[in-house]
Design a protein around this motif. Structure first.
Motif, PDB file in Angstrom:
ATOM      1  N   GLN A  17       0.834  -1.201   0.000  1.00 49.18           N
ATOM      2  CA  GLN A  17       0.000   0.000   0.000  1.00 49.18           C
ATOM      3  C   GLN A  17       0.871   1.253   0.000  1.00 49.18           C
ATOM      4  OE1 GLN A  17      -2.426  -0.629   3.463  1.00 49.18           O
ATOM      5  NE2 GLN A  17      -3.857  -1.997   2.416  1.00 49.18           N
ATOM      6  N   ARG A  18       1.934   1.202   0.794  1.00 49.65           N
ATOM      7  CA  ARG A  18       2.851   2.343   0.834  1.00 49.65           C
ATOM      8  C   ARG A  18       3.564   2.508  -0.513  1.00 49.65           C
ATOM      9  NH1 ARG A  18       5.412   0.964   4.956  1.00 49.65           N
ATOM     10  NH2 ARG A  18       7.163  -0.114   3.961  1.00 49.65           N
ATOM     11  N   ALA A  78       1.267   4.213  -2.878  1.00 54.60           N
ATOM     12  CA  ALA A  78       1.140   5.631  -2.536  1.00 54.60           C
ATOM     13  C   ALA A  78       2.393   6.399  -2.920  1.00 54.60           C
ATOM     14  CB  ALA A  78       0.868   5.779  -1.033  1.00 54.60           C
ATOM     15  N   ARG A 136       2.496   6.950  -6.728  1.00 53.55           N
ATOM     16  CA  ARG A 136       1.592   8.009  -7.177  1.00 53.55           C
ATOM     17  C   ARG A 136       2.124   9.388  -6.817  1.00 53.55           C
ATOM     18  NH1 ARG A 136      -3.616   4.349  -5.460  1.00 53.55           N
ATOM     19  NH2 ARG A 136      -3.895   3.349  -7.510  1.00 53.55           N
ATOM     20  N   TRP A 137       2.749   9.490  -5.637  1.00 56.33           N
ATOM     21  CA  TRP A 137       3.320  10.786  -5.243  1.00 56.33           C
ATOM     22  C   TRP A 137       4.522  11.147  -6.113  1.00 56.33           C
ATOM     23  CZ3 TRP A 137       8.129  11.783  -2.682  1.00 56.33           C
ATOM     24  CH2 TRP A 137       8.307  13.136  -2.391  1.00 56.33           C
ATOM     25  N   GLU A 185       9.168  14.711   1.601  1.00 55.24           N
ATOM     26  CA  GLU A 185       8.041  13.798   1.505  1.00 55.24           C
ATOM     27  C   GLU A 185       6.834  14.345   2.265  1.00 55.24           C
ATOM     28  OE1 GLU A 185       9.748  13.140   5.394  1.00 55.24           O
ATOM     29  OE2 GLU A 185      10.626  13.349   3.396  1.00 55.24           O
ATOM     30  N   THR A 221       1.332  12.633   4.297  1.00 57.06           N
ATOM     31  CA  THR A 221       0.283  11.704   3.864  1.00 57.06           C
ATOM     32  C   THR A 221       0.837  10.339   3.465  1.00 57.06           C
ATOM     33  OG1 THR A 221       0.432  12.660   1.640  1.00 57.06           O
ATOM     34  CG2 THR A 221      -1.293  13.515   3.106  1.00 57.06           C
ATOM     35  N   LEU A 222       2.145  10.245   3.188  1.00 55.79           N
ATOM     36  CA  LEU A 222       2.733   8.956   2.849  1.00 55.79           C
ATOM     37  C   LEU A 222       2.893   8.069   4.084  1.00 55.79           C
ATOM     38  CD1 LEU A 222       5.542   9.780   0.247  1.00 55.79           C
ATOM     39  CD2 LEU A 222       3.285   8.801  -0.166  1.00 55.79           C
ATOM     40  N   HIS A 223       2.923   8.670   5.252  1.00 59.68           N
ATOM     41  CA  HIS A 223       3.034   7.921   6.508  1.00 59.68           C
ATOM     42  C   HIS A 223       4.237   6.978   6.494  1.00 59.68           C
ATOM     43  CE1 HIS A 223      -0.861   9.510   7.602  1.00 59.68           C
ATOM     44  NE2 HIS A 223      -1.413   8.980   6.525  1.00 59.68           N
TER      45      HIS A 223
END
Length: 308
Positions: free
Chosen positions: A71-72, A75, A78-79, A135, A138-140
């Motif tokens: 999931q990371r 993300a 996409r970033w 960074e 929101t990427l956590h």
């Protein structure tokens, strides 16, 4: 593990071309992608397939608990695309990651029809550019805990002789203490986490791009330089000219840093412990693991290690 497959819990199922292929076919069916003629490019931490019916790469995680990491990675991809950073792109129009036959699967745009690696100098350019980025929260991204990773990797080994496990445990204890005393000099921030020339491909447009984004984390930037250094210094996988080009393009030589040998030992031990997790599933991995452990015991040459 709650997921089940024929023969028992999927977490205990061997990660082979056969079991990965079952995940591939199920995932492609769910995503509406044609899996016929899929080519297995490599089988390591992930099974990586190229689909000839479309410019698509499918990655299947060995770790059945990899959903959060994947999931990371999605993300992060996409970033990075939003920043116009040269990196692998997630395949659009598919809800990702998905789980198939108990394993986590992601779909990516293929860089080109054949696998072509970029240069270590281009890797340095990409890392320098990456390390300048801030960074978003929101990427956590998590904080990298190398000592914790050593211990978890040690516990995950299967089929390893007790004397080898005891020797490696003693090495973890010693290096954990030495690592805690390191004084890093580069800024703390986002890193790729597995930065090496094997994770930099040539795109069909000629540009070098970063791949394998699931290791993104927060750590001292020396971590993104250490693999290239030991690939040259200890393993002989890079030439002196290649390494000097890497240093010139990035602007810092981690081998001149006083903490280099400790960081190199920690990263090297991670490679050995990872191999120890494959011993029960592969005779080739078992032989390589034995070679690496003996090298550590005798402080012998690492130039006999085989890349995986």
């Amino acid at each position: 593990m709650t997921s089940e497959a024929a023969g028992g819990p999927v977490g205990r199922q061997e990660f082979t071309a056969g079991t990965a292929g079952a995940s591939l076919r199920e995932a492609c069916a769910a995503a509406g992608v044609d899996a016929s003629g899929a080519e297995l490019l490599r089988l390591g931490s992930n099974a990586v397939y190229r689909l000839p019916s479309a410019p698509v790469i499918v990655r299947i995680a060995r770790d059945v608990d990899a959903a959060e990491d994947m999931q990371r990675a999605v993300a992060v991809a996409r970033w990075l695309a939003s920043q116009d950073f040269p990196a692998t792109r997630i395949l659009p129009r598919i809800e990702q990651p998905l789980t198939a036959a108990g394993r986590v699967v992601t779909f990516w745009e293929s860089a080109q029809e054949r696998e072509e690696y970029a240069t270590v100098a281009e890797l340095a350019d990409l890392l320098k550019r990456l390390h300048w980025l801030d960074e978003p929260e929101t990427l956590h991204l998590s904080y990298f805990d190398p000592v914790g990773k050593l211990w978890s990797s040690l516990r995950a080994m299967r089929g390893v002789a007790p004397e080898d496990a005891a020797f490696l445990e003693q090495r973890v204890v010693r290096l954990a203490k030495e690592y805690e005393r390191l004084d890093f000099v580069l800024p703390f921030g986002m890193i790729h986490g597995d930065a090496n020339v094997g994770n930099v491909l040539r795109h069909r447009d000629g540009q070098a791009i970063l791949i394998d984004l699931d290791g993104f984390t927060l750590a001292p930037r020396e971590w993104d330089l250490i693999l290239t250094a030991i690939y040259y210094d200890r393993f002989g996988w890079h030439t002196r000219t290649e390494y000097e080009g890497f240093v010139h393009h990035y602007g810092f030589d981690v081998m001149n840093w006083p903490g280099y040998s400790v960081l190199a030992d920690v990263r090297e031990l991670m490679m050995v412990l990872w191999m120890g997790q494959q011993v029960a599933d592969s005779a080739k991995s078992a032989a390589e693991f034995g070679r690496r452990v003996e090298t550590l015991r005798t402080d012998g040459s690492r130039k006999e290690w085989s890349p995986f």
